[in-house]
Structures are given as structure tokens and as C-alpha cells.
Design a protein around this motif. Structure first.
Motif, PDB file in Angstrom:
ATOM      1  N   SER A  40       0.876  -1.174   0.000  1.00  9.62           N
ATOM      2  CA  SER A  40       0.000   0.000   0.000  1.00  9.62           C
ATOM      3  C   SER A  40       0.914   1.225   0.000  1.00  9.62           C
ATOM      4  O   SER A  40       1.799   1.331   0.852  1.00  9.62           O
ATOM      5  N   SER A  45      -0.780   5.749  -5.992  1.00  6.56           N
ATOM      6  CA  SER A  45      -1.591   4.536  -6.169  1.00  6.56           C
ATOM      7  C   SER A  45      -1.221   3.795  -7.448  1.00  6.56           C
ATOM      8  O   SER A  45      -1.367   2.573  -7.530  1.00  6.56           O
ATOM      9  N   GLY A  46      -0.724   4.521  -8.468  1.00  2.00           N
ATOM     10  CA  GLY A  46      -0.318   3.870  -9.712  1.00  2.00           C
ATOM     11  C   GLY A  46       0.852   2.930  -9.492  1.00  2.00           C
ATOM     12  O   GLY A  46       0.874   1.810 -10.017  1.00  2.00           O
ATOM     13  N   GLU A  48       1.688   1.620  -6.559  1.00  6.07           N
ATOM     14  CA  GLU A  48       1.145   0.550  -5.711  1.00  6.07           C
ATOM     15  C   GLU A  48       0.499  -0.540  -6.559  1.00  6.07           C
ATOM     16  O   GLU A  48       0.803  -1.733  -6.405  1.00  6.07           O
ATOM     17  N   ASN A  49      -0.381  -0.150  -7.465  1.00  4.70           N
ATOM     18  CA  ASN A  49      -1.088  -1.121  -8.306  1.00  4.70           C
ATOM     19  C   ASN A  49      -0.135  -1.868  -9.231  1.00  4.70           C
ATOM     20  O   ASN A  49      -0.306  -3.072  -9.482  1.00  4.70           O
ATOM     21  N   LYS A  50       0.866  -1.171  -9.727  1.00  4.76           N
ATOM     22  CA  LYS A  50       1.819  -1.768 -10.669  1.00  4.76           C
ATOM     23  C   LYS A  50       2.652  -2.864  -9.998  1.00  4.76           C
ATOM     24  O   LYS A  50       2.826  -3.961 -10.549  1.00  4.76           O
ATOM     25  N   ASN A  52       1.911  -4.537  -7.205  1.00  3.49           N
ATOM     26  CA  ASN A  52       1.043  -5.656  -6.830  1.00  3.49           C
ATOM     27  C   ASN A  52       0.650  -6.492  -8.036  1.00  3.49           C
ATOM     28  O   ASN A  52       0.585  -7.725  -7.966  1.00  3.49           O
ATOM     29  N   LEU A  53       0.401  -5.837  -9.160  1.00  3.66           N
ATOM     30  CA  LEU A  53       0.072  -6.557 -10.388  1.00  3.66           C
ATOM     31  C   LEU A  53       1.241  -7.432 -10.813  1.00  3.66           C
ATOM     32  O   LEU A  53       1.064  -8.614 -11.144  1.00  3.66           O
ATOM     33  N   PRO A  64      -5.150  -9.707 -10.624  1.00  7.42           N
ATOM     34  CA  PRO A  64      -6.000  -9.076  -9.616  1.00  7.42           C
ATOM     35  C   PRO A  64      -7.395  -8.766 -10.162  1.00  7.42           C
ATOM     36  O   PRO A  64      -7.549  -8.360 -11.309  1.00  7.42           O
ATOM     37  N   THR A 270      -3.243  -6.127 -21.462  1.00  2.00           N
ATOM     38  CA  THR A 270      -2.098  -5.853 -20.594  1.00  2.00           C
ATOM     39  C   THR A 270      -1.071  -6.953 -20.825  1.00  2.00           C
ATOM     40  O   THR A 270      -1.434  -8.132 -20.948  1.00  2.00           O
ATOM     41  N   ASP A 289      -8.151  -7.236 -21.101  1.00  2.00           N
ATOM     42  CA  ASP A 289      -8.563  -6.674 -19.810  1.00  2.00           C
ATOM     43  C   ASP A 289      -9.988  -7.066 -19.435  1.00  2.00           C
ATOM     44  O   ASP A 289     -10.312  -7.186 -18.250  1.00  2.00           O
TER      45      ASP A 289
END
Length: 356
Positions: A40, A45-46, A48-50, A52-53, A64, A270, A289
Motif C-alpha cells: 500500500s 496509487s499507480g 502501488e497497483n503496478k 502488486n500486479l 488481480p 495488458t 482486460d
């Protein structure tokens, strides 16, 4: 000389700085066989998401927000490598502020169970995975490979001297001598594991033994430490900026990167490219996607050009994979531009991707 002193003053000061707004917790649902990190990062946030992905697709083969739970494939042995994989622990390491290094421990079971430790390193300015080869000037990679190999050889040879000095050596010691005399030491940056520390980079090379001989292997994996100062003259501009805390971002290779874009200008996809090997080969995973079903690519990346085969199915009659599509594309800055050709109809569709 002043520049060198300033650089290492920066490294020293930043080594103790961590991302204040970065937190890591356990990906849910957590079980005794599945303790996996999820980050987190309130600053971005970009990023963070990258991260985790990347972690969930590369390690769990899970996209995810798709159906099922993240541990379903790995715990059931249903991944592409068909091992049962259990994740038991993770740890965030202390690093310079631009870097996130996470250690991950677990066990993989195929023909036999095998404990493992791995490390994942990310550039917190972009969320990109850090490739070891991107850290060094192209003309110095061979030299750095040599430094790694010499440290392994020295460690093995020192232990061999100790073993051979024993009088009336037992049969077990004789077997150990044979094991270490035949030890593979020619590791290179391509594929070797590594992690960052406060003031040093540690490479981790595989042990001398296979599973059957593991009980004889007292040395185990080779952890090879190099201080940032030792490596300074080999660093690429990217590495210098990364480690010193600079916000300047240099171009790096497409290996281990995520891209988003469209096929035919209307089908969002993606792509995660895996590591590009020394022979220029690579594999990749992509998905539409909307459907979130993983599709495999394999190909070559030479002189900024991708030649890719997308396999459709395996023919038992021909004993080979039958292609579904062929991709030809060029890397242009942070974009990949080319065509996706249906192998059956021979129809060409445009392919446009941009680094995530």
C-alpha cells in the motif's frame, strides 16, 4: 574526487531512509500455506497497483480482480510450471529510498519438496522491477560477471582446501570433495537473484548440489556481498541515480515490465514481459482486460525488435505447439508498435502498447 565523495555521502544518508507512506501487509485470504506480500503506497496509487500486479501475475499467475483467490493456482499445482507452491513468509529490507526490496520464503513441491528464498526489487519512482543488468554499463557487465564468479570460486576452493586437509577422510568427505570439485560457478547477472541493503548489493547464486546431493552440501547457496563503493565504477547512470536518491529516471530494458495498450485499436490488453535471456529469448503473459484470461507469448528481442509467437494449442499428432498468432513489433521509447497476425486467416491487426 569531490563527485565521488558527494555520491557516497548521499548513499550513506539515504540508506537509512525508508518510504514513510509505504506499507506491506498480507494478501488475503491468508492461510498457513499462503503468506504473500501486498503493498500500500499512499503517495502513488499507480505505483502501488503496478507492483502488486507484477507480483501477483509473475509469482501466482493470478490477475488481480479476476475470479478465484490469489493462492488457488500455486497451492493446487495448477500453474504453468505445475509445482505445488506454498508461501510462508516475507520481509521488507532496509534499502536506499528509491528502492523496495522484499524477501519471500516458501516451499515448492514437484517430484520432491524444496524450500526456497527469493528477492524482488522495485524502483519506487516508477514501480518497475529492477533488472540486475540495467545496473551496470554495458561494457562492464562481463567484468561484473567475473567478480561474481571469482567470489563463488574462492568460497568453494577455500572449503575444498579444508576438506582435503583432513587425514583419513571419510567416504562422506570424499563425496563432498567430488561435489565441490564439479561445482558450477559460471553465474552471470542474467538470471541471478539479488537484493539491496543499506550500503551493499548481495547476489545469491545457486548451491553446488542438486536435490539428491543436498544433504552433503554444507555450503548451500552462495551469498556474495559487494558494497556500493566497490561497484561504483561499473554502475550505469540509471544505477547511480537510483541509489543516490535522484529523481532522474533513465531508460531501462523492457524485461520484467508491464505494458498496456490495444489490439486493432479496440481490444484493451495488458502484457507482462519476463526476463530477456542472454540469447535474446523471452516469454511473456498477456490478457484481454475484459476477460482476464492469461495467454502465453514466446519470442526474441533483438535490436529493439520483438518477434513473438502466440501458441494456440498443442498437437498430439505433430508433437508440437500450433501458433495462434505471430507478432512483429518495435520498441520506440516507452512504446511498442507493431502488428498481431492471425495465423489461420493471415489477417493483420495493429498492436500498440505503452509502458505502464
Amino acid at each position: 574526487m569531490k563527485k565521488k565523495v558527494l555520491f557516497f555521502m548521499l548513499v550513506s544518508g539515504l540508506s537509512f531512509s525508508q518510504q514513510k507512506n509505504l506499507k506491506i501487509s498480507d494478501l488475503q485470504p491468508k492461510t498457513k500455506d499462503f503468506v504473500f506480500p501486498v503493498i500500500s503506497y499512499s503517495d502513488n496509487s499507480g505505483i502501488e497497483n503496478k507492483i502488486n500486479l507484477f507480483l501477483q501475475v509473475s509469482e501466482l499467475e493470478y490477475i488481480p480482480a479476476s475470479e478465484g483467490n490469489p493462492s488457488e493456482k500455486v497451492n493446487a499445482g495448477a500453474t504453468s510450471y505445475a509445482n505445488y507452491v506454498y508461501f510462508y513468509d516475507w520481509k521488507k529490507l532496509e534499502t536506499p529510498k528509491n528502492i523496495l526490496s522484499i524477501s519471500i520464503d516458501g516451499e515448492a513441491s514437484g517430484a520432491y519438496p524444496e524450500e526456497f528464498s527469493d528477492w524482488k526489487n522495485f524502483d519506487m519512482r516508477t514501480g518497475n522491477y529492477i533488472n540486475a543488468e540495467d545496473l551496470f554499463q554495458a561494457g562492464t557487465i562481463k567484468t561484473v560477471n567475473g567478480l561474481i564468479q571469482k567470489k563463488i570460486e574462492k568460497r568453494v576452493n577455500n572449503f575444498l582446501i579444508k576438506l582435503k586437509s583432513q587425514k583419513n577422510a571419510s567416504e562422506e568427505v570424499q563425496e563432498q570433495i567430488g561435489l565441490y570439485e564439479g561445482c558450477f560457478t559460471d553465474y552471470t547477472l542474467n538470471g541471478i537473484r539479488y537484493f539491496f541493503g543499506k550500503d551493499k548489493l548481495t547476489f545469491v547464486a545457486g548451491r553446488c548440489s542438486n536435490h539428491a546431493m543436498r544433504a552433503l552440501d554444507d555450503l548451500g547457496s552462495h551469498k556474495l556481498e559487494f558494497t556500493y563503493k566497490e561497484l561504483e565504477k561499473y554502475w550505469s547512470p540509471y544505477a547511480k541515480n537510483l541509489i543516490s536518491g535522484s529523481e532522474k529516471i533513465d531508460r531501462t530494458s523492457p524485461g520484467n515490465k508491464l505494458y498496456k495498450g490495444k489490439i486493432d485499436g479496440k481490444y484493451p490488453i495488458t502484457v507482462l514481459f519476463n526476463e530477456i535471456n542472454e540469447d535474446d529469448s523471452f516469454s511473456a503473459i498477456y490478457w484481454y482486460d475484459k476477460k482476464k484470461k492469461q495467454i502465453n507469448w514466446r519470442g526474441e528481442f533483438v535490436h529493439d525488435h520483438f518477434s513473438i509467437t502466440e501458441d494456440g494449442y498443442h498437437s498430439e499428432e505433430l508433437k508440437q505447439w500450433i501458433p495462434r498468432a505471430l507478432v512483429e513489433a518495435d520498441l520506440k521509447g516507452n512504446k511498442i508498435i507493431g502488428t498481431w497476425q492471425d495465423n489461420k486467416t493471415k489477417k493483420y491487426l495493429t498492436l500498440e502498447l505503452e509502458e505502464l
